[in-house]
Design a protein around this motif. Structure first.
Motif, PDB file in Angstrom:
ATOM      1  N   LEU A  90       0.826  -1.200   0.000  1.00  0.00           N
ATOM      2  CA  LEU A  90       0.000   0.000   0.000  1.00  0.00           C
ATOM      3  C   LEU A  90       0.856   1.244   0.000  1.00  0.00           C
ATOM      4  O   LEU A  90       1.884   1.294   0.663  1.00  0.00           O
ATOM      5  N   PHE A 105      -4.798   6.438   1.515  1.00  0.00           N
ATOM      6  CA  PHE A 105      -4.233   5.227   0.950  1.00  0.00           C
ATOM      7  C   PHE A 105      -4.773   4.922  -0.445  1.00  0.00           C
ATOM      8  O   PHE A 105      -5.928   5.228  -0.763  1.00  0.00           O
ATOM      9  N   GLY A 106      -3.923   4.293  -1.232  1.00  0.00           N
ATOM     10  CA  GLY A 106      -4.353   3.747  -2.505  1.00  0.00           C
ATOM     11  C   GLY A 106      -4.946   2.370  -2.289  1.00  0.00           C
ATOM     12  O   GLY A 106      -4.958   1.858  -1.165  1.00  0.00           O
ATOM     13  N   PRO A 107      -5.421   1.734  -3.358  1.00  0.00           N
ATOM     14  CA  PRO A 107      -6.056   0.414  -3.237  1.00  0.00           C
ATOM     15  C   PRO A 107      -5.065  -0.727  -3.034  1.00  0.00           C
ATOM     16  O   PRO A 107      -5.459  -1.825  -2.662  1.00  0.00           O
ATOM     17  N   GLY A 108      -3.787  -0.453  -3.279  1.00  0.00           N
ATOM     18  CA  GLY A 108      -2.773  -1.475  -3.059  1.00  0.00           C
ATOM     19  C   GLY A 108      -2.433  -2.285  -4.300  1.00  0.00           C
ATOM     20  O   GLY A 108      -3.198  -2.321  -5.277  1.00  0.00           O
TER      21      GLY A 108
ATOM     22  N   TYR B  35      -8.875   3.766  11.139  1.00  0.00           N
ATOM     23  CA  TYR B  35      -9.113   3.507   9.733  1.00  0.00           C
ATOM     24  C   TYR B  35     -10.044   2.311   9.590  1.00  0.00           C
ATOM     25  O   TYR B  35     -10.094   1.432  10.444  1.00  0.00           O
ATOM     26  N   GLN B  37     -10.784  -0.663   6.612  1.00  0.00           N
ATOM     27  CA  GLN B  37     -10.312  -1.220   5.344  1.00  0.00           C
ATOM     28  C   GLN B  37     -11.284  -2.295   4.884  1.00  0.00           C
ATOM     29  O   GLN B  37     -11.577  -3.237   5.611  1.00  0.00           O
ATOM     30  N   GLY B  42      -7.562  -0.076   0.116  1.00  0.00           N
ATOM     31  CA  GLY B  42      -6.667   0.436   1.143  1.00  0.00           C
ATOM     32  C   GLY B  42      -7.462   1.002   2.304  1.00  0.00           C
ATOM     33  O   GLY B  42      -8.666   1.249   2.188  1.00  0.00           O
ATOM     34  N   PRO B  43      -6.823   1.189   3.443  1.00  0.00           N
ATOM     35  CA  PRO B  43      -7.511   1.760   4.614  1.00  0.00           C
ATOM     36  C   PRO B  43      -8.018   3.169   4.321  1.00  0.00           C
ATOM     37  O   PRO B  43      -7.368   3.937   3.606  1.00  0.00           O
TER      38      PRO B  43
END
Lengths: 114, 113
Positions: A90, A105-108, B35, B37, B42-43
């Motif tokens: 991530l 955060f991005g989606p990973g 957070y 998720q 992502g979180p």
């Protein structure tokens, strides 16, 4: 405003290979942080880049490296892949600093090492 | 080493029930974040608490920061299936050449319709 994007979303590699992951932060964000997420270890900090400089680093071996470009986009590289590197990677961007500002955060990227 | 322990690890409840998730540490944090998720994502930051004793509400979610700033809790009232996900607390640590955000062990919540 577009969110954090990561490419590719999924990746399958073989032991010993290397891999490069990419992250584009939210426009205007100068800090990009990278994390590794696994079921056993949870979310662990890899490193943070700010204005093209690595500002903070976690406890990962030197096989894990990164860089940041002048447009704040960041790449993470893992060399000599091991089975244990299989994880969700991530990236997160923030305005100023990872520990002082809210992170997005991005989606990973789901990396599988076989 | 600063650690954030979350409890419970797993929680499966029925829609409409209430629940509380805990985030505990032996260390003081200047702030804590929560957070959520969802699978394959992502979180997403829910809230940041910065003052000891602070209580913040986000619709049916209530977040509290302990008076000593060593712990936090998340209470969900009348849980809905959309609340399903992994809940993570996180706090900044400052140490020598490395400042970083450390994450808790996580609480996986499943809300059954």
């Amino acid at each position: 405003k577009a969110g954090v994007t990561q490419t590719p979303r999924y990746l399958i590699k073989t032991r010993g290979q290397q891999v490069t992951l990419s992250c584009s932060p939210i426009s205007g964000h100068r800090s990009v942080s990278w994390y590794q997420q696994t079921p056993g270890q949870g979310l662990q900090f890899l490193f943070e880049y700010f204005s093209e400089t690595q500002r903070n680093k976690g406890n990962f071996p030197g096989r894990f490296s990164g860089r940041q470009f002048s447009n704040s986009r960041s790449e993470m590289n893992v060399s000599t892949l091991e089975l244990g590197d299989s994880a969700l990677y991530l990236c997160a961007s923030s305005l100023g600093g990872m520990s002082s500002y809210e992170q997005y955060f991005g989606p990973g990227t789901r990396l599988t090492v076989t | 080493t600063q650690l954030l322990e979350q409890s419970p690890q797993f929680l499966s409840i029925q829609e409409g029930e209430n629940l509380t998730v805990y985030c505990n540490s032996s260390s003081v944090f200047s702030s804590l974040q929560w957070y959520r998720q969802e699978p394959g994502e992502g979180p997403v930051l829910l809230v940041t608490v910065v003052t000891g004793g602070e209580v913040k509400k986000l619709k049916r979610l209530t977040f509290q920061f302990g008076d000593a700033r060593k712990d936090s809790s998340l209470h969900i009232t009348a849980a809905q299936p959309g609340d399903t996900g992994l809940y993570l607390c996180a706090g900044p640590t400052y140490g020598g050449a490395t400042n970083k955000l450390i994450f808790g062990t996580g609480t996986l919540l499943a809300v059954q319709p």
